[in-house]
Design an enzyme around this catalytic site. Structure first.
Site, PDB file in Angstrom:
ATOM      1  N   HIS A  18       0.771  -1.260  -0.088  1.00  0.00           N
ATOM      2  CA  HIS A  18      -0.013  -0.006  -0.040  1.00  0.00           C
ATOM      3  C   HIS A  18       0.872   1.180   0.069  1.00  0.00           C
ATOM      4  O   HIS A  18       2.236   1.106  -0.083  1.00  0.00           O
ATOM      5  CB  HIS A  18      -1.138  -0.065   1.092  1.00  0.00           C
ATOM      6  N   CYS A 137       1.979 -10.448  20.137  1.00  0.00           N
ATOM      7  CA  CYS A 137       1.252 -10.020  19.103  1.00  0.00           C
ATOM      8  C   CYS A 137       1.878 -10.526  17.662  1.00  0.00           C
ATOM      9  O   CYS A 137       3.005 -10.192  17.425  1.00  0.00           O
ATOM     10  CB  CYS A 137       1.174  -8.679  18.961  1.00  0.00           C
ATOM     11  N   CYS A 161      -3.895  -5.945  21.415  1.00  0.00           N
ATOM     12  CA  CYS A 161      -2.483  -5.327  21.001  1.00  0.00           C
ATOM     13  C   CYS A 161      -3.017  -3.691  20.769  1.00  0.00           C
ATOM     14  O   CYS A 161      -4.041  -3.692  19.961  1.00  0.00           O
ATOM     15  CB  CYS A 161      -2.018  -5.803  19.747  1.00  0.00           C
ATOM     16  N   HIS A 164      -2.647  -3.160  16.790  1.00  0.00           N
ATOM     17  CA  HIS A 164      -3.346  -3.671  15.812  1.00  0.00           C
ATOM     18  C   HIS A 164      -4.862  -4.071  16.364  1.00  0.00           C
ATOM     19  O   HIS A 164      -5.611  -4.421  15.428  1.00  0.00           O
ATOM     20  CB  HIS A 164      -2.693  -5.019  15.354  1.00  0.00           C
TER      21      HIS A 164
END
Ligand code: MSP
Length: 725
Positions: A18, A137, A161, A164
């Protein structure tokens, strides 16, 4: 010959590239091109981080082997680097490093062995075996301490987390530890003795206070039974190496550490130490763990660790697929020239700080700075040379007897007025570049554009051309403009390689390898080296103006359409998994974007990387907010010029049927839908697509690599309007 080595992080091979990944690549590419201009032999590394539980789980979710999963993601990263001209073929990276390469296994095993032999500064074994008990995580690939997670609402549930927002894994197993706690003083000494080691300064301070706060030993292996997709620990194959230990080591294995063949082909001796370019999100790994590993192994430290900020959306929110505010690489690619994207990223983000990315801002900058700025300066200068000078660069000389006339025409008769300005700007520009202040460097270059524009507007060559007596004044203006353009091409080449090469060719300066702006050191530019009589090339517009309203509409419509049918670009979400595990996603963009499991854009984010199993629960009141109804399709038709959309009228038991648009036209014909009972989200805020209002959304599963929609339906007779609950 001097050498230089620059690296990007190697990206997780569980989700698709991305804008964030693209940004780091653009910055590294700019640095590499600038070094190459200086005649420095440069090695530029990028690649993928392919091991660990996160990749293993992504593969599982997608019904792939880890190798298939990583190959799939790598193909998208390579697509990105090729489409954005960042690959070797376009003068970009030198190696696309994959940690699944056998030479990496060999090199990283060698590093492990060296550390396993070493004593810490306090005389202890640098690696020891123990038992790890704690939270991990998977998306961060990081062990979490109490201040790094949110406690569960319900006692007994795992914590979440903070980055996230996904549930942590409980780990309780035997593990090898790296005795990080013994390296605190040595690290602080390193930061103090090399102030430029961690940059920028603000980040260096953060790192120093983290280390000064005391370090804990680090678990550097997992049991093979927990994580099998990893590099085995030398002499103990029951353990695989902790993914960060192994991933960081790619920077040296790629160039030959622990492997003679690689050493011959590239050369650890030749290129190390590297400048590591990273996002601030992973600074601790690079500025604390990695230097400590290297200290233990007796390997020289990196040249520097340079951290940039993160791209946020236009209102300052972190980009995430859940929020649907990510920037699509294929949208960027379709609507904007590569160099406009590069320019925007480098100009808009104050290096080191977070920046906001919006398509509107990108269009505005492209139009103002590139179309009206550099592009216009180039085309007006060259067009006038074509028109008034027969297509040849004129002499800039003004004879004694014409000086007064030139002055009258508004021209500074001292050529040094412009050449001095330019030299000063070039020096400043290079100073900014040296400290990665790309935005300031570009600002400086644009002060040159403005200066020359003003010179042209003041002197009005179009008027001078009408007066034979002013021929020399006219020539001088055009020479100065053309020579400035030549300088700008060289200065700006690292940032905008295509546009500057294009201007260079239009200036008639040739396209042979030796003569390109990529081969000229900007510090060595000399005023006047543009030879008069150079025949200019064909003048072509560089950055056509972008019609903002039209492009924004296309981007918005397109976002909605691609969201609707699902795209083949999904990497890590369950929507790729066939049949039983196919996710239910709505055949409208919002839900596809927002569904934790049904993402379909090209840019799965770190949030998706963490989308492992159930990520966060909703309670029943959340669910009841969604008004789901049975509907019957009364009519269905295609919409002209919208390949993906069908316009439906659906009876959901209300007075009037609802008009609903669905992005399924590539998979269903209108006839197939007539009379079908479907599931409809009835309380979705109406929105307009292609001029038609959509008053709801139908639900469909998204299946396979293509994200093929399969409409949710009923096998028993149900009345229209019945609620799904
Ligand atoms: N695999 C690790 C890195 C190992 S390096 C030995 C990893 N991978 S990642 O896929 O999550 O990539 C993180 C990096 O991508 C960031 O450090 C940054 O370079 C880039 N970016 C990801 N999102 C970003 C933004 N929103 N903005 C800017 N850069 C971002 O971490």
């Amino acid at each position: 010959m001097k050498t230089f080595y620059v690296t990007t992080p190697i990206y997780y091979a569980n989700s698709l590239p991305h804008l964030g990944h693209l940004y780091t690549m653009i910055v590294a590419d700019t640095i590499a091109r600038h070094k190459r201009q200086q005649g420095i032999e440069t090695f530029f590394l990028t690649g993928t981080d392919e091991h660990g539980i996160n990749i293993e789980r992504a593969a599982q979710r997608n019904g792939r082997t880890p190798r298939q999963q990583t190959d799939y993601v790598v193909s998208y990263f390579k697509k990105m680097t090729s489409e954005f001209s960042l690959d070797t073929e376009h003068g970009g990276y030198d190696i696309f490093m994959r940690t699944s390469e056998p030479f990496h296994y060999q090199g990283v095993s060698e590093l492990w062995r060296q550390i396993a032999k070493a004593k810490t500064p306090k005389g202890n074994d640098a690696i020891y075996k123990g038992h790890y008990e704690g939270w991990f995580c998977a998306a961060c690939a990081e062990y979490k301490t109490e201040d790094e997670y949110a406690k569960p609402v319900k006692p007994g549930d795992p914590p979440t987390c903070l980055i996230h927002e996904t549930l942590l894994d409980r780990i309780s197993e035997d593990s090898y530890f790296f005795r990080l706690a013994d390296y605190g003083d040595a690290l602080l000494e390193l930061y103090k003795s090399r102030p430029g080691f961690v940059r920028p300064e603000s980040r260096r301070n953060e790192v120093m206070s983290f280390v000064a706060g005391g370090l804990q030993d680090l678990s550097v292996s997992r049991l093979r039974t927990s994580v099998s997709w990893g590099v085995p620990v030398p002499d103990d194959p029951e353990h695989t190496m902790y993914v960060w230990f192994e991933a960081l080591t790619n920077y040296i294995t790629a160039i030959g550490y622990g492997n003679e063949e690689r050493e011959r082909v590239v050369g650890f001796e030749k290129f190390w130490p590297a400048l590591h370019l990273v996002g601030k999100d992973i600074l601790r790994f690079h500025a604390v763990y990695w230097p400590a590993f290297l200290l233990a192994a007796g390997v020289a430290q990196p040249r520097a660790i340079v951290a940039h900020g993160m791209w946020l959306d236009p209102v300052g929110k972190k980009m995430s697929k859940t929020l649907g505010n990510t920037v699509e690489l294929d949208v960027l690619n379709r609507h904007f020239p590569i160099d406009a994207i590069r320019y925007f990223c480098l100009r808009e983000m104050v290096f080191g700080q977070d920046g906001r990315f919006g398509y509107e801002a990108l269009i505005d900058r492209t139009n103002s700075d590139l179309a009206s700025g550099l592009g216009n300066l180039s085309s007006r200068t060259l067009t006038m040379i074509a028109r008034y000078c027969g297509g040849r660069v004129p002499s800039g000389f003004i004879s004694e007897d014409k000086l007064l006339l030139a002055k009258r025409a508004g021209l500074d008769t001292e050529e040094t007025a412009i050449s001095g300005f330019l030299e000063h700007a070039r020096d400043q520009f290079l100073q900014h570049l040296e400290v990665f202040a790309f935005s300031k460097a570009l600002e400086t270059a644009w002060s040159v554009v403005a200066r020359v524009d003003k010179m042209i507007s003041d002197a009005k060559p179009w008027d001078l051309a009408k007066d034979e007596n002013q021929k020399q004044s006219l020539n001088a203006v055009l020479y100065r403009a053309a020579e400035t353009l030549r300088w700008l091409c060289v200065m700006l080449f690292p940032m905008m390689p295509q546009a500057t090469t294009e201007i260079w060719e239009q200036l008639g300066l040739g396209s042979s390898a030796e003569a390109t702006p990529g081969r000229i050191d900007p510090a060595k530019l000399k005023w006047g080296e543009l030879s008069e009589d150079t025949t200019i090339g064909e003048v072509k517009p560089l950055f056509p103006r972008i019609d903002k309203a039209k492009t924004m509409k296309e981007i918005n419509d397109q976002g909605q359409e691609t969201g609707a049918g699902g795209s083949s670009d999904d990497a890590g979400s369950t929507s790729n998994a066939p049949s039983v595990s196919a996710s239910v996603s709505a055949a409208m963009p919002e839900i596809v974007e927002q569904s934790a499991s049904g993402g379909s854009g090209q840019h799965a984010t770190e949030a998706d990387a963490g989308a492992i199993g159930v990520t966060s629960f909703i309670d029943i009141t959340d669910f009841t907010k969604v008004d789901l109804r049975v509907g019957e399709v009364l009519t269905a038709e295609r919409i002209p010029k919208a390949d993906k959309l069908l316009l439906l009228s659906v009876d959901i038991g209300e007075e009037k049927p609802r008009q609903i648009l669905a992005g399924i036209a590539q998979f269903y014909s209108p006839e197939q839908l007539l009379g079908r009972k479907i599931a409809v989200v009835a309380n979705l805020k109406p929105r307009k697509l292609r001029g038609h209002e959509s008053q709801g959304m139908l639900l469909a599963a998204s299946v396979g690599d293509e994200g093929k929609p399969v409409i949710a339906t009923f096998t028993e007779d149900v009345p229209n309007g019945a609620r799904l609950k």
